[in-house]
Design a protein around this motif. Structure first.
Motif, mmCIF file in Angstrom:
data_model
loop_
_atom_site.group_PDB
_atom_site.id
_atom_site.type_symbol
_atom_site.label_atom_id
_atom_site.label_comp_id
_atom_site.label_asym_id
_atom_site.label_seq_id
_atom_site.Cartn_x
_atom_site.Cartn_y
_atom_site.Cartn_z
ATOM 1 N N GLY A 1 -58.221 -22.725 57.369
ATOM 2 C CA GLY A 1 -58.496 -23.346 58.656
ATOM 3 C C GLY A 1 -59.886 -23.950 58.743
ATOM 4 N N GLY B 1 -53.362 -22.120 63.892
ATOM 5 C CA GLY B 1 -54.705 -22.655 64.070
ATOM 6 C C GLY B 1 -55.100 -23.058 65.474
ATOM 7 N N LEU C 1 -54.989 -29.816 58.771
ATOM 8 C CA LEU C 1 -54.749 -28.419 58.416
ATOM 9 C C LEU C 1 -53.559 -28.311 57.463
ATOM 10 C CD1 LEU C 1 -55.907 -25.658 59.348
ATOM 11 C CD2 LEU C 1 -54.110 -25.591 61.050
ATOM 12 N N ARG D 1 -57.627 -26.579 67.133
ATOM 13 C CA ARG D 1 -56.896 -26.712 65.876
ATOM 14 C C ARG D 1 -57.385 -27.959 65.153
ATOM 15 N NH1 ARG D 1 -52.052 -28.679 63.533
ATOM 16 N NH2 ARG D 1 -51.061 -26.996 62.382
ATOM 17 N N LEU E 1 -55.820 -19.003 60.683
ATOM 18 C CA LEU E 1 -56.117 -20.437 60.689
ATOM 19 C C LEU E 1 -56.877 -20.872 61.928
ATOM 20 C CD1 LEU E 1 -52.818 -22.028 59.328
ATOM 21 C CD2 LEU E 1 -54.826 -21.231 58.079
ATOM 22 N N ARG F 1 -63.472 -16.274 63.470
ATOM 23 C CA ARG F 1 -62.348 -16.913 62.790
ATOM 24 C C ARG F 1 -61.237 -15.878 62.646
ATOM 25 N NH1 ARG F 1 -66.824 -19.122 60.115
ATOM 26 N NH2 ARG F 1 -66.835 -17.721 58.336
#
Lengths: 248, 248, 248, 248
Positions: free
Chosen positions: C138, A96, A229, A225, A191, A188
């Motif tokens: 995510g 992520g 998560l 990030r 993650l 995207r």
């Protein structure tokens, strides 16, 4: 939610600034330091890494400590090792980390691998005027930018930009010589999140422009990030959550 | 699959062409006839309708016979009845008719209702140069268009264009005065498709330009009600496809 | 960036809870209070409004003080005045307020107007099991949710869900009776964001489930009016940013 | 516009069918021939290629003659040469060939490279029931499919499916054991289109199901290299379309 204060790692090829006096004049400590200063001023923890360090400064340990990686590369894309490029890509998709790819980094190995396309475009170095228009004024990456950013001298990049349709389109550029470009794009990937931001040819003082600095700060936060998560569950699932009755 | 030869209904406000000599000079039979000619030449069955006909020429019967509706309106958006606007919208979402909205039709009632936003933009009438750049060269609406369409005199429309992020982005415009615009955008709405195409201010001969005509032909085909369309099943489902065992 | 602590307004039809004992048992103070409690516990400033207040409790003043509006309606969608529905829609598109539409609010006037489609779906009330699977781990709205939320008894909603393709797809539901549904969807509309979250039939204790509460908290933050929002420049632009030279 | 009758190349790993009697029973001539038959019956020109041919049967010449490539692989993904995988990817992004990836081909080298992610998922082989629900009934790939396809025995694939958000989402699967999956997904990549369709574990007769065959036919047409494709202009542009006046 985005970290209010993500940990940032800025990666720079750092070749032009040591060889070309015109670039040195704008970025005497390197583009990475010019990028780092306004992020530090905003209270973020910022580290830097450059191509000629061992493993290009992008060890597992350093990547694991980064919520967003900012990338500037140009002439030496091919010198980035495939192992490190793959490591960066996986840190994005598997864990992520955000990636903010700047300007000529459209051809950087990790960016190209994350896109799945050739990332081609048109270009011209003529020191022409560029205007970056906000197309999505409610987007977090446009926060604080009113209508348009004007840059007096920049390299031109022109469409078609050979990337997948962006999930987020924030800026479009107008160029004096007649072309347009999708200059602020988000995707995207697994993650993580990727943001591409166009401006920043090394022979112009673009990264000293306060609004450009603001966009990069916004992008670093947007891509970071996220907290909370959860690692996805994958692979073989022998026991179904719902019992499967036997059938004839 | 798209009809190779969809049935087209072209709707035009048809006011400017009867009152303004500058417009009359370009479109003596009305914009609708200028739009119809190249579609007919391509072998499509084309009908036309205008604001001042009963029900604006948009009866249930006529809409039911259209696979794509092309719309040009400007000054008289408010004169379109809410009943007819709703009928057009439902023919799109409920039965899959395509809608191709041209130029100032960004404010047409059916288009605005299908977008769910205000559809605002910037504009300027200065007869300036416009270039429409292809951003998605593999898209069916860009078929036959090489790189860029150049129009010598057009009205400017500028970002931000207050529409939902398009599902398909095909063209971006550059304007001589410094702005940019998402000029070719597609959206899916219910069973139907909507395409917005920017050029076509009434005081310029835009709809006589062969490449503009080609894009409109492409858009009419892309948006057309597909063959093999199955009506969706909706509402209360008393018997589940899978038995639900009783639980304590 | 999202407000760390957005101001929330929760709107509830508040009819079932005053008439139906089964609903009263789960939500004695009304669904709005059940929704408010965990948001308040997270430190957010929360107000509530209900259908039978003057202007349904949704005056310009109250909407102007809300960064996110949460909406629960079911039987009385038609009693919401068109004026108030339009006011809510404009607060989203023109000023960036978030809208979180819950369960049967897929047919609420402001939601339908923002979508531009009919918002139809399948449904069945059989108290069956539902699993909400995370498809985008995510995404900020999935923060803190590991893999799946299981609800022992819920109403079924089935595809096709007649909404535009969501810009963000976060959850998919599995139902015991055999159907599936896109249960967590985000859209951008003008300056604002809309999130639809499926669960919450009034005869089940869904809004007391900690993971459902977490998703709603996440969605409230994700959709909230961002800080640093700049009002877009629109309308006629007489002076071009770039001079347009006269041409023959 | 899509070719009414695209030239199709079907690639199959072709290992299971030569070694495993259970698979042989369903596909005595190989999965590729089972896939080819209904496409040929629809009038398409179909060729086949398999892993153990020289260059896996995927020479430049054969790829250049294909408008859509259908891919089925499972156990031997790693045996596909990197050179051939890259060739397939470039034929998609650079020349617009469609790629239809079936079932376990989510891990095929060209598909993974085009996605830019890891393409992970959950799985379980329990011969359970699967229902594929149409979520976008107006999409060309859903043409002729009413509401739902039911398969009595299939392998389960579960979310999260580690792919970029699809540009087109057409089918969602329900599984008896409790999971869901995005089973019909489309993406644009460069000049080409990619469609992933989930069903088709080798030990079940899935590819003999008429509705599955219809979806694959639809996907082959949807993804096919469009006619009228113009090669994009790229790279250095020395002469700007608009003159750039000298500035101080």
């Amino acid at each position: 939610m985005p970290h209010p204060s993500p940990r940032v790692l800025i990666w720079n090829e750092f070749r032009h600034e040591r060889r070309d006096e015109a670039v040195m004049a704008h970025y005497p400590q390197g583009i990475h330091e010019a990028l780092a200063a306004p992020l530090r001023a905003a209270g973020l923890a910022v580290e830097t890494a450059t191509l000629d360090e061992p493993e290009h400064g992008l060890t597992e340990e350093r990547l694991s400590a980064a919520d967003t990686l900012v990338w500037w590369g140009h002439r030496a894309h091919a010198e980035v090792s495939d192992v490190v490029a793959e490591r960066v890509k996986r840190r994005v998709t598997e864990q992520g980390m955000g990636l903010v790819a700047l300007h000529s980094s459209h051809f950087a190995k990790p960016f190209v691998a994350l896109m799945g396309t050739g990332c081609f475009l048109k270009y011209r170095i003529a020191g022409e005027r560029e205007r970056l228009w906000v197309v999505d004024p409610g987007h977090p990456v446009a926060a604080g930018i009113a209508d348009c950013i004007e840059l007096d001298h920049e390299e031109m990049y022109g469409e078609p930009f050979d990337v997948p349709p962006p999930d987020d389109l924030v800026f479009l550029s107008w160029f004096q010589g007649g072309e347009v470009f999708r200059s602020g794009c988000g995707w995207r990937r697994g993650l993580g999140r990727v943001f591409y931001f166009r401006p920043g040819h090394e022979t112009y003082p673009t990264y000293h422009h306060p609004q450009i600095q603001r966009v990069i700060l916004n992008a670093v936060r947007w891509a970071a990030r996220p907290e909370g998560l959860e690692a996805p569950v994958r692979g073989r699932r022998t026991t179904p959550p719902e019992p499967i009755p036997p059938r004839s």
